[in-house]
Design a protein around this motif. Structure first.
Motif, PDB file in Angstrom:
ATOM      1  N   ASN A   1       0.826  -1.206   0.000  1.00 62.05           N
ATOM      2  CA  ASN A   1       0.000   0.000   0.000  1.00 62.05           C
ATOM      3  C   ASN A   1       0.857   1.252   0.000  1.00 62.05           C
ATOM      4  O   ASN A   1       1.810   1.365   0.774  1.00 62.05           O
ATOM      5  CB  ASN A   1      -0.902   0.032   1.244  1.00 62.05           C
ATOM      6  CG  ASN A   1      -2.051  -0.938   1.150  1.00 62.05           C
ATOM      7  OD1 ASN A   1      -3.012  -0.702   0.434  1.00 62.05           O
ATOM      8  ND2 ASN A   1      -1.941  -2.048   1.871  1.00 62.05           N
TER       9      ASN A   1
ATOM     10  N   GLY B   1      -0.878  -3.516   5.720  1.00 61.77           N
ATOM     11  CA  GLY B   1      -1.558  -2.526   6.535  1.00 61.77           C
ATOM     12  C   GLY B   1      -0.795  -2.042   7.736  1.00 61.77           C
ATOM     13  O   GLY B   1      -1.318  -1.248   8.520  1.00 61.77           O
TER      14      GLY B   1
ATOM     15  N   ALA C   1      -4.925   1.720   6.103  1.00 67.26           N
ATOM     16  CA  ALA C   1      -4.991   1.068   4.794  1.00 67.26           C
ATOM     17  C   ALA C   1      -6.291   0.272   4.729  1.00 67.26           C
ATOM     18  O   ALA C   1      -6.814  -0.161   5.761  1.00 67.26           O
ATOM     19  CB  ALA C   1      -3.796   0.144   4.594  1.00 67.26           C
TER      20      ALA C   1
ATOM     21  N   ARG D   1      -8.948  -2.659   4.595  1.00 63.91           N
ATOM     22  CA  ARG D   1      -8.877  -4.008   5.142  1.00 63.91           C
ATOM     23  C   ARG D   1      -9.063  -5.077   4.063  1.00 63.91           C
ATOM     24  O   ARG D   1      -8.976  -6.264   4.354  1.00 63.91           O
ATOM     25  CB  ARG D   1      -9.925  -4.171   6.239  1.00 63.91           C
ATOM     26  CG  ARG D   1      -9.587  -3.370   7.493  1.00 63.91           C
ATOM     27  CD  ARG D   1     -10.568  -3.606   8.617  1.00 63.91           C
ATOM     28  NE  ARG D   1     -10.051  -3.052   9.871  1.00 63.91           N
ATOM     29  CZ  ARG D   1     -10.711  -3.088  11.013  1.00 63.91           C
ATOM     30  NH1 ARG D   1     -11.911  -3.663  11.074  1.00 63.91           N
ATOM     31  NH2 ARG D   1     -10.168  -2.584  12.108  1.00 63.91           N
TER      32      ARG D   1
ATOM     33  N   GLN E   1     -12.942   1.667   4.468  1.00 66.98           N
ATOM     34  CA  GLN E   1     -12.127   2.177   5.567  1.00 66.98           C
ATOM     35  C   GLN E   1     -12.985   3.067   6.456  1.00 66.98           C
ATOM     36  O   GLN E   1     -13.958   3.677   5.992  1.00 66.98           O
ATOM     37  CB  GLN E   1     -10.950   3.007   5.053  1.00 66.98           C
ATOM     38  CG  GLN E   1      -9.856   2.224   4.354  1.00 66.98           C
ATOM     39  CD  GLN E   1      -8.750   3.131   3.834  1.00 66.98           C
ATOM     40  OE1 GLN E   1      -8.654   3.383   2.656  1.00 66.98           O
ATOM     41  NE2 GLN E   1      -7.896   3.605   4.740  1.00 66.98           N
TER      42      GLN E   1
END
Length: 796
Positions: free
Chosen positions: A93, A113, A687, A689, A715
């Motif tokens: 990410n 994440g 970030a 899920r 998010q």
């Protein structure tokens, strides 16, 4: 010809614009097919996660994505590495920030994440330095440092390997979420790429000129890559709003050298790279006549209609390695020295110091100050010495590789003060104009630091083919740091072939992340008027008088436990499926606290005010988190009509939860200030899920058509106001990319296409509650919308 033993990890082929994950044998063959059509020896394949020298098999018992970058460099719609990997790897990410000060200038990146400083980045297997910047604002990686992926040009990269497993026992600090290894080219031959891109709104122009040339030198090869990238500013603010919301303006000039030469009984190798980046980020707008910003943040004589300050950053990034590999009998040795340096200096333009302007007005002048200021900056330097020794014993069971080594690392962090006009309050605190340059007040002399530390490490790493079906990997590492002590980590991983098409794999490991020098010593001070008294607002360095008075203990390392369990299945030579469950528990995670003052903690507030501090925040080991999820990949290569269709699907499900907030004894009972719900959500949902990529790539004769869908899950982020104001919820969104490539010859290709062709944008929010003060937050795939691009590539 590669000799292959097992298929224990996904081999992610970067067929950029239509990724395809083929079954293992066809995948490797295709990776060779898509390599540049140049002469010279076939390069060896080195896989992150394995220390076997000259290994002829890719057989690590943990998930590794193998991403050749040829197609991304020749045909991709993204011109930098961070965005390219975001569009290929679901575990990776990186979202460009806007309205986040220094975080706008450097794109941070992370795996699964977690924070950007919990992913270790290697170049040619050697540790790459992090940046000097600490992210303090923005919706991603707050309080983290990270590695600048965009300092390396795409055309210089042979492949990227993403190890999706904790590997601190193998590689040391930062490898909690995983390891990204960037392998650079050193092939003979030359190639070049010209690229152009622009958002359909008519802004954000990107110009790219990149060239690579590999030349024979002294019996070896020297690869040289030069690149110029000019990214224009974009703006999505609404009519009548003076703000500028979008991509920063950035001009990158990059040069990389990568070579290997036979010398005596071994090989001398080196890599040297440097990038100069001139970037410019727009700060929040200041209003003009008739507003409350005059005289506090503006001057009627200078900007009667308001203004937008620009935070201009000059980034200097350098990295280099020199080493020697040789054999002593049946032992292989590798001695290397690696150096990394990153500096960011701030120049604030189209601004003013309102206190200077107001003092000028009071003294009978027009009411003006300078319009630009040197606001100071910071640098980070890292030097790493490695000695790695290994030997393969073919007569132990079915084969055993023993590796051990030593590492010494030295680090230095500096903060440089800005010029006086960038921070002073000329007309008196609490009166008239605010202190410092608007947009970003300069670092003060009291913020300056020049801090060092060193560490020493020793490791042993053993890979054993116990039987033809069972492979076992063990690793143990001990490190000692000069500033916080020592730590020992270990790893156990194994792979078992259930049948010719199916492999079961799993791992368990402990890990750690040393607090970065940036987190320990970062200091930022500005003066505010609190309860009628002039007081400093301080982000206080660890171990300083303010932190000590608040009872903040010395920072220590984060500790982790990681577990994976996975399965690979290759029912045919053209189809591959992998699935990996994972869990990562992190104790004593370092976070940036909320602001403490006399209102939210009266006892501490009195202590702070006695020190002349109105509000203070700190870095502190205060959070335990749990991250768990699933990585899934499915791929197929097949003939369709007169052409070939490559299909790739990959998805990451991941969830991070704060299990516990552990306040130091002095702050017990004030956990809600230490970590508010808003800050907790930045950790848990910075970030998405869920993230998935579906790539379709169809080649028929000279025409190649690529379609890629990138799905970002929902998010939830917090608000400034907090309850009862509801949190910000971002619905799941899907972006679509489309491109067409025409091969004029085997050496010349033209690609045209579009990214985010359906103009998807994040869910609209209340601008008063977002971190960037705009209705679109910098989450998921960003807020710029559709872009068109073209690339012309040619091999010589």
């Amino acid at each position: 010809m590669l000799k292959l033993k097992l298929i224990p990890q996904s081999v992610l082929l970067a067929l950029y614009g239509g990724a395809a994950l083929a079954a293992f044998l066809p995948a490797v063959a295709h990776a060779q097919d898509t390599a540049p059509a140049i002469t010279g020896d076939i390069q060896s394949v080195n896989v992150v996660g394995s220390r076997r020298v000259n290994a002829s098999s890719i057989d690590t018992p943990v998930p590794v994505d193998f991403i050749p970058m040829t197609k991304a460099a020749e045909q991709g719609g993204s011109f930098d590495l961070a965005q390219t990997l975001t569009n290929i790897s679901p575990s990776f990410n990186s979202t460009r920030q806007t309205g986040a000060d220094g975080a706008d200038l450097v794109d941070s990146a992370a795996l699964r994440g977690l924070g950007s400083d919990q992913t270790l980045v290697l170049v040619n297997g050697k540790r790459r330095h992090t940046v000097a910047l600490v992210n303090l604002f923005g919706a991603r990686n707050r309080g983290n440092t990270g590695t600048d992926m965009n300092a390396i040009p795409l055309l210089a990269i042979r492949n990227v390997q993403v190890l999706r497993d904790g590997a601190a026992a193998q590689y040391g600090s930062d490898a909690i979420a995983g390891v990204i290894n960037i392998e650079l080219k050193k092939n003979l031959g030359c190639e070049s790429v010209l690229g152009y891109g622009q958002y359909t709104e008519g802004d954000g122009e990107n110009w790219l000129a990149s060239a690579y040339c590999g030349v024979a030198v002294g019996g070896g090869v020297l690869g040289i890559t030069g690149e110029y990238l000019d990214r224009g500013r974009s703006n999505r603010s609404e009519p009548g709003n003076p703000r500028i919301i979008g991509d920063t303006k950035a001009e990158n000039q990059t040069l990389y050298l990568n070579g290997e030469f036979p010398t005596g009984p071994g090989k001398l190798y080196f890599t040297a790279g440097a990038q100069k980046r001139d970037a410019s980020s727009a700060a929040f707008a200041r209003e003009g006549l008739g507003s409350e910003d005059i005289p506090s943040r503006n001057s009627a004589a200078m900007y009667p209609n308001g203004f937008v300050p620009f935070i201009d950053g000059d980034v200097d990034d350098r990295w280099g390695t020199v080493g020697y590999r040789w054999a002593v009998g049946e032992w292989n040795a590798d001695l290397s020295q690696t150096y990394g340096y990153n500096r960011l200096m701030y120049n604030i333009n189209n601004t003013l110091n309102a206190s200077i302007a107001n003092l000028d007005l009071l003294n009978g002048g027009q009411g003006v100050s300078a319009r630009s200021f040197d606001a100071g900056g910071f640098s980070f330097r890292q030097a790493t010495t490695n000695l790695d020794i290994s030997r393969f014993y073919g007569d132990v069971l079915k084969g055993m590789n023993v590796a051990f080594g030593l590492e010494h690392r030295r680090e230095n962090y500096q903060i440089f003060a800005g010029e006086a006009g960038s921070y002073i309050d000329a007309d008196g605190v609490g009166f008239g104009g605010n202190a410092g340059s608007q947009g970003f007040p300069g670092f003060q002399p009291g913020d300056q630091t020049d801090s060092d530390r060193h560490s020493n490490a020793a490791y042993v790493d053993i890979e054993t083919d116990v039987t033809d079906k069972f492979k076992l990997q063990t690793a143990l590492r001990h490190e000692r740091y000069s500033d916080f002590g020592s730590t020992t980590t270990g790893k156990l991983a194994g792979a078992y072939r259930l049948n010719p098409t199916m492999l079961l794999r799993g791992s368990a490991s402990t890990g750690f992340r040393a607090p970065s020098l940036q987190q320990v010593f970062f200091s930022s001070t500005f003066t505010d008027f609190v309860s009628g008294q002039p007081l400093d607002v301080v982000l206080a360095p660890n171990g300083g008088r303010v932190a000590n008075a608040a009872g903040i203990p010395q920072l220590k390392d984060e500790e982790s436990k990681s577990y994976t369990l996975g399965l690979t299945w290759s029912p045919t030579q053209s189809t591959s499926v992998t699935a990996d469950l994972y869990r990562i528990d992190i104790d004593d995670r370092i976070v940036l606290s909320g602001r403490f003052d006399a209102d939210n903690y009266p006892a501490l507030g009195a202590t702070l005010q006695a020190l002349g501090v109105g509000q203070a925040q700190f870095f502190v080991n205060s959070v335990d988190t749990k991250t768990q999820g699933l990585d899934l990949t499915v791929s197929n290569r097949t003939s369709l009509g007169t052409g070939r269709l490559n299909t790739f699907f990959a998805m990451n499900f991941g969830k991070t939860e704060v299990k516990r907030v552990k306040a130091p004894a002095a702050l017990a009972g004030f956990e809600d200030v230490l970590l508010s719900e808003r800050e907790r959500l930045f950790i848990e949902e910075g970030a998405p899920r869920r993230k998935a990529t579906l790539g379709l790539d169809y080649i028929d004769g000279r025409l190649e058509t690529s379609v890629r869908l990138i799905h970002f899950g929902p998010q939830t982020l917090g608000t400034f106001s907090g309850p009862p104001v509801p949190n910000q919820h971002y619905e799941a969104k899907t972006s679509a990319d489309l491109s067409f490539t025409w091969s004029f010859t085997e050496k010349t290709k033209l690609t045209v296409g579009g990214t985010n062709i359906f103009n998807a944008k994040p869910t609209t929010q209340d601008p008063n509650e977002t971190d960037n003060g705009f209705k679109y937050e910098s989450v998921q795939f960003g807020l710029n919308g559709t872009a068109a691009f073209a690339r012309l590539s040619h091999k010589f």
